[in-house]
Design an enzyme around this catalytic site. Structure first.
Site, mmCIF file in Angstrom:
data_model
loop_
_atom_site.group_PDB
_atom_site.id
_atom_site.type_symbol
_atom_site.label_atom_id
_atom_site.label_comp_id
_atom_site.label_asym_id
_atom_site.label_seq_id
_atom_site.Cartn_x
_atom_site.Cartn_y
_atom_site.Cartn_z
ATOM 1 N N GLY A 1 0.815 -1.226 0.000
ATOM 2 C CA GLY A 1 0.000 0.000 0.000
ATOM 3 C C GLY A 1 0.843 1.268 0.000
ATOM 4 N N ARG B 1 -1.126 8.444 4.433
ATOM 5 C CA ARG B 1 -1.277 9.214 5.681
ATOM 6 C C ARG B 1 0.041 9.390 6.433
ATOM 7 N NH1 ARG B 1 -6.170 5.347 7.521
ATOM 8 N NH2 ARG B 1 -5.177 4.040 5.943
ATOM 9 N N LYS C 1 5.448 2.940 3.727
ATOM 10 C CA LYS C 1 5.056 2.916 5.143
ATOM 11 C C LYS C 1 5.692 1.767 5.911
ATOM 12 C CE LYS C 1 0.824 1.691 6.375
ATOM 13 N NZ LYS C 1 -0.633 1.852 6.571
ATOM 14 N N GLN D 1 2.608 -6.457 -6.449
ATOM 15 C CA GLN D 1 1.269 -5.954 -6.776
ATOM 16 C C GLN D 1 1.527 -4.606 -7.462
ATOM 17 O OE1 GLN D 1 -1.057 -4.582 -3.456
ATOM 18 N NE2 GLN D 1 -2.996 -4.667 -4.571
ATOM 19 N N GLY E 1 -12.208 -0.819 10.240
ATOM 20 C CA GLY E 1 -13.395 -1.543 9.783
ATOM 21 C C GLY E 1 -14.159 -2.077 10.990
ATOM 22 N N TYR F 1 41.556 11.404 18.882
ATOM 23 C CA TYR F 1 40.924 10.711 17.756
ATOM 24 C C TYR F 1 41.827 9.559 17.349
ATOM 25 C CZ TYR F 1 39.511 9.230 13.180
ATOM 26 O OH TYR F 1 39.128 8.444 12.128
ATOM 27 N N ASN G 1 44.824 9.813 9.813
ATOM 28 C CA ASN G 1 44.687 8.578 9.034
ATOM 29 C C ASN G 1 44.291 8.823 7.580
ATOM 30 O OD1 ASN G 1 42.206 9.525 9.988
ATOM 31 N ND2 ASN G 1 41.240 7.537 9.728
ATOM 32 N N ALA H 1 55.749 14.860 24.116
ATOM 33 C CA ALA H 1 54.511 15.627 23.939
ATOM 34 C C ALA H 1 54.650 16.572 22.753
ATOM 35 C CB ALA H 1 54.213 16.405 25.208
#
Ligand code: UD1
Ligand code: CA
Length: 474
Positions: free
Chosen positions: A16, A20, A27, A80, A146, A372, A392, A429
């Site tokens: 379908g 909506r 959907k 379908q 329904g 990182y 990297n 460092a």
């Protein structure tokens, strides 16, 4: 006869348009607890022990087809091409279901239905042998659904919301969209369906009315839990079903020993496995195929996706971790990000503001602050100083950094990959490391410091004025 031995197929209706939902995505692929809606009826059918499963696809069917091929390879896809209603969908699939004695038809947008409810429906149907059984339930507000009209002579009709007259609209018993047909009876009526109704479609619901009138008995199984058969048609329905499903999942885990501080703000996907005695803090989300072991703790506002966490490990929140293996007694976060095949092995520590991608952090290694680490291997017991970065990516390709065991990496080291450090080596460092560092060595790769004496006086700055200026700047 039971579910396994019956000649039975299940047909899931997922072709379908889902207008909506106001979305380009079909959907049934909208996400409900991070799995497509259609995952749930497929899982319920296969958990009920039904092996023959087919799905109707149509609107954006290529996307649904791709999902099914990838995640549900045993499920048959039936197209379908034109979506002319639920009755038309079942008509188009007749060549598939006519080989069985019974066909269970389930709407793809009814995700909360339990496998036990499907199995009960099949068992009752096989015992009572009606030509059709379907599940109804009672809703305080039945609008949109329904209505089940029970006539005085025992016959049953289903009337769609848009076709119902005023007194029918007041009926609170509604059709769930889950039906079981004897295929002979369904074949006898399916091509007789008309489109003479408010939406001009072939409604499967008319087949039930017709079977009752001409082919035999219709049995209705009323489901007591009204939340189980909510249909998802709108974004509001999506949020409402997510809430119900999440509550169900969290409480199932709590019955198995999960300690959850705030079940309402904790979100757990349907494929997540939690061992007993996991502790989850408020606002945490765990998705995908994740597994959390005994004694582990998932901190406040953490998001985990496809993550395995070993015994006794802690993820301090907030942290965002995906596609990562975490060993035992590891500590992660807070504010850690890990992704893309990261592996943090036993007793390692990944601390605050650290990003790790496609890398291994060895046993007892530490990356405590602001780093990182990408495409790298860090050996056992190595300590990575704050501010360390693996460079990297050269703009075209990714390269690896390999750091041995027992190393000491000074704060603010840049590793320009590809580069490696032997075991027990160090960096000073602030070094920019472009060449391999031999075992046991220290790399010092930074400009040597120069001190210029009497700098201020030489510039003609009087020390008192300089102090005042500093104050103003601060
Ligand atoms: C349907 C039922 C309604 C019931 C409700 C329960 C009909 C006519 N009505 O209404 O009685 O109370 O479900 O949730 O069946 N689909 C197709 N091909 C199509 C049309 C639909 O595969 O041509 C699929 C949809 O993708 C969906 C399912 O069938 O998964 C149900 O269709 P939908 O339009 O949502 O029916 P409802 O209006 O909800
Ligand atoms: Ca629906």
């Amino acid at each position: 006869m039971n579910v396994e031995s019956a000649s039975l197929g299940v047909l899931i209706l997922a072709a379908g348009k889902g207008i909506r939902m106001h979305s380009d995505k079909p959907k049934v692929l909208q996400l409900l607890l991070e799995e497509p809606i259609v995952y749930y009826p497929l899982k319920a059918a296969s958990d009920a022990g039904i092996e023959n499963i087919a799905i109707l696809v149509g609107h954006r069917g290529d996307m649904v087809d791709a999902y099914i091929r990838k995640e549900w390879p045993g499920v048959q896809v039936i197209w379908q091409d034109e979506q002319l209603g639920t009755g038309h969908a079942v008509m188009v699939a007749e060549h598939w279901w006519e080989r069985f004695e019974h066909v269970l038809v389930v709407s793809g947008d009814v995700p909360l239905v339990r496998s036990s409810t499907l199995a009960d429906l099949v068992e009752k149907h096989l015992k009572l042998k009606p030509q059709c059984s379907f599940i109804s339930f009672l809703m305080d507000d039945p609008s949109g659904y329904g209505r089940v009209v029970r006539l005085a002579d025992g016959a049953v009709r289903i009337i769609e919301d848009k076709d119902a007259v005023e007194e029918e609209l007041l009926i609170q018993e509604i059709n769930s969209g889950v039906y079981l047909f004897e295929t002979g009876a369904l074949s006898a009526v399916i091509r007789k369906l008309g489109r003479n109704n408010a939406i001009g479609e072939y409604n499967l619901t008319d087949a039930i009315t017709m079977i009752g009138e001409t082919e035999g008995d219709v049995n209705i199984a009323i489901c007591e839990d009204q939340s189980e058969l909510l249909g998802v048609n709108t974004p509001n329905d999506l949020a409402a079903t997510a809430e119900v499903l999440n509550r169900r999942i969290v409480s199932k885990h709590m019955l198995n020993g999960l300690k959850c501080m705030d079940p309402r703000s904790t979100w757990i996907g349907p494929r997540v496995e939690l061992e007993p005695d996991v502790f989850i803090e408020p606002g945490a989300q765990i998705w995908g195929k994740s597994h959390v072991s005994c004694g582990a703790r998932v901190g406040v506002y953490s998001t985990l996706r496809n993550v395995n966490i070993g015994e006794g490990s802690i993820v301090y929140g907030p942290s965002v971790v995906s596609d990562t293996q975490i060993g035992r007694d590891v500590e992660i976060g807070p504010f850690a990000c890990m992704r893309g095949d990261a592996e943090i092995t036993d007793r390692a520590r990944v601390g605050r503001f650290v990003e790790i991608k496609h890398s291994v952090v060895g046993n007892d290694a530490r990356v405590p602050h602001l780093s990182y680490i990408g495409d790298a291997a860090i050996g056992e017991r190595t300590n990575i100083g704050a501010g360390t970065i693996t460079c990297n990516y050269d703009g075209e390709n990714k390269h690896r950094t390999s750091i041995g065991a027992g190393c000491f990496v000074g704060s603010d080291t840049m590793f320009v990959a590809p580069v490696s450090m032997g075991d027990d080596s160090s960096t000073a460092a602030g070094s920019i490391v472009t060449r391999d560092v031999p075992e046991g060595a220290i790399a010092i790769a930074r400009a040597r410091q120069i001190n210029i004496d009497n700098w201020r006086a030489r510039k003609g700055l009087n020390p008192k004025n300089a102090e005042k200026k500093d104050d103003e700047e601060n």
